[in-house]
Scaffold this active site. Sequence first.
Site, mmCIF file in Angstrom:
data_model
loop_
_atom_site.group_PDB
_atom_site.id
_atom_site.type_symbol
_atom_site.label_atom_id
_atom_site.label_comp_id
_atom_site.label_asym_id
_atom_site.label_seq_id
_atom_site.Cartn_x
_atom_site.Cartn_y
_atom_site.Cartn_z
ATOM 1 N N HIS A 1 0.814 -1.227 0.000
ATOM 2 C CA HIS A 1 0.000 0.000 0.000
ATOM 3 C C HIS A 1 0.848 1.277 0.000
ATOM 4 O O HIS A 1 0.307 2.367 -0.093
ATOM 5 C CB HIS A 1 -0.954 0.026 1.203
ATOM 6 C CG HIS A 1 -0.274 0.402 2.490
ATOM 7 N ND1 HIS A 1 0.482 -0.489 3.196
ATOM 8 C CD2 HIS A 1 -0.216 1.569 3.168
ATOM 9 C CE1 HIS A 1 0.975 0.106 4.263
ATOM 10 N NE2 HIS A 1 0.570 1.362 4.275
HETATM 11 C C1 UD1 Z 1 -2.427 5.298 6.227
HETATM 12 C C2 UD1 Z 1 -1.198 5.752 6.976
HETATM 13 C C3 UD1 Z 1 -0.128 4.682 6.940
HETATM 14 C C4 UD1 Z 1 -0.658 3.315 7.315
HETATM 15 C C5 UD1 Z 1 -1.877 2.993 6.467
HETATM 16 C C6 UD1 Z 1 -2.452 1.646 6.819
HETATM 17 C C7 UD1 Z 1 -0.674 8.188 6.906
HETATM 18 C C8 UD1 Z 1 0.197 9.197 6.277
HETATM 19 N N1 UD1 Z 1 -0.627 6.948 6.375
HETATM 20 O O1 UD1 Z 1 -2.082 5.242 4.865
HETATM 21 O O2 UD1 Z 1 0.897 5.058 7.843
HETATM 22 O O3 UD1 Z 1 0.342 2.336 7.121
HETATM 23 O O4 UD1 Z 1 -2.837 4.013 6.682
HETATM 24 O O5 UD1 Z 1 -3.637 1.354 6.157
HETATM 25 O O6 UD1 Z 1 -1.362 8.522 7.834
HETATM 26 N N2 UD1 Z 1 -9.336 5.205 1.697
HETATM 27 C C9 UD1 Z 1 -10.544 4.567 1.544
HETATM 28 N N3 UD1 Z 1 -11.192 4.146 2.661
HETATM 29 C C10 UD1 Z 1 -10.699 4.358 3.909
HETATM 30 C C11 UD1 Z 1 -9.465 5.025 4.025
HETATM 31 C C12 UD1 Z 1 -8.796 5.423 2.914
HETATM 32 O O7 UD1 Z 1 -11.050 4.369 0.450
HETATM 33 O O8 UD1 Z 1 -11.334 3.977 4.889
HETATM 34 C C13 UD1 Z 1 -8.607 5.674 0.505
HETATM 35 C C14 UD1 Z 1 -8.448 7.170 0.523
HETATM 36 O O9 UD1 Z 1 -9.432 7.784 -0.200
HETATM 37 C C15 UD1 Z 1 -7.074 7.393 -0.107
HETATM 38 C C16 UD1 Z 1 -6.336 6.097 0.145
HETATM 39 O O10 UD1 Z 1 -7.294 5.123 0.564
HETATM 40 O O11 UD1 Z 1 -7.167 7.591 -1.465
HETATM 41 C C17 UD1 Z 1 -5.250 6.293 1.163
HETATM 42 O O12 UD1 Z 1 -5.776 6.615 2.459
HETATM 43 P P1 UD1 Z 1 -4.984 7.524 3.512
HETATM 44 O O13 UD1 Z 1 -5.751 7.584 4.777
HETATM 45 O O14 UD1 Z 1 -4.566 8.759 2.868
HETATM 46 O O15 UD1 Z 1 -3.633 6.802 3.811
HETATM 47 P P2 UD1 Z 1 -3.209 5.281 3.748
HETATM 48 O O16 UD1 Z 1 -2.531 5.009 2.459
HETATM 49 O O17 UD1 Z 1 -4.345 4.389 4.134
#
Ligand code: UD1
Length: 360
Positions: free
Chosen positions: A209
């Site tokens: 991820h």
């Molecule tokens: C976050 C953490 C990372 C952790 C990871 C575990 C930060 C900077 N990163 O990264 O340290 O290892 O979580 O999962 O805080 N999204 C969904 N549904 C959700 C959450 C996110 O669809 O419930 C999508 C968002 O729209 C986004 C992507 O997933 O496009 C990334 O989500 P984001 O919360 O920005 O960070 P992670 O990559 O999940």
Amino acid sequence: MHITLIAGARPNFMKIAPIIDEIKEAKARGENIDFSLVHTGQHYDKKLSQDFFDELNIPHPEVNLNVGSGSHAKQTAAIMIAFEDYLYSIKTDIVIVVGDINSTMAATLVAKKLNVKVAHVEAGIRSFDLSMPEEINRMVTDAICDYFFVTSRVAIENLKNSGIKDEQIFFVGNTMIDTLLKNINNFTKPPIYDQLNLKKGNYIVSTLHRPSNVDDPQKLSALLQAIGSLEEIVVFPCHPRTKTKLESIPDLPDNLKLIEPLSYLKFMYLVKNAYAVITDSGGITEETTVLNIPCMTLRENTERPETVNLGTNELLGTNPESISLYYKKLKNGDWKKGGIPELWDGKTSKRIIDKLIEII
Ligand code: UD1
């Protein structure tokens, strides 16, 4: 003592669950201690959030700040604005933040500017790679918080090198391992296990991820081709970030079985029974170390060196070609035997709460 606990995303939930259990136990023993739980809403999908609350018996949060997705600046700012309002509305003695996500850093900044003490659980770990958002979150959090609960001796050194005083640092172990050991007899078989005719040791689990591995479709495709070319079936629970990118990649190998994210107990069942794990997660390298499962990490560096020096983890870098090299080693029976890091014994949360009762 009133503690405000912050959690925002999937890897936070297994770190706070045993701390909450320990607060409740201390209260039952007659200690003057209480807590409120703030969910920032950084992860909001049921599979990345509510399922973890249900399985790990985490109480319903006092408040959900519902910040959702956004750029780093927007997400961090939204957490700060909403958490500041919340913190004005309550009286708390200390804020506990865990891990290294945007919520960790944002809540720390807000609390410190309101002169509230902050304790960081999993403080002091460093990849020394500033292209990782998590590294920035760790550095900012550790620059201003008051109490540092660490998982390793390396973390102590990192903190001392940045000027933190000995008396602020407490080597307590790893709360994520508290959760693992507490639940190890309750891991539950996910439906995919029988659907794919998986058996102990006949399949691999993989997760990716990190932006550096998944944001460029060509890079992601090359990694998945290499992972999917191994003999075993590879079960790949897909993080939402990765899923979005996969839409533009045609012809994934048949051996690679993409599935929805799994809940904690189901994911850990898969890991515990796997032949090996291939990942870019930090937390999973700790879990495979304790479960003694060979782990290949597709990163150039790690903030958890004990999983490599002592545990079952190897750092492969991100060149897809290194996967077959290390896979040969595994097949030849040459994977190193792992050991368990000091104080990763299931009693970390008790050490944290005992210490806080002593100092606050
Ligand atoms: C976050 C953490 C990372 C952790 C990871 C575990 C930060 C900077 N990163 O990264 O340290 O290892 O979580 O999962 O805080 N999204 C969904 N549904 C959700 C959450 C996110 O669809 O419930 C999508 C968002 O729209 C986004 C992507 O997933 O496009 C990334 O989500 P984001 O919360 O920005 O960070 P992670 O990559 O999940």
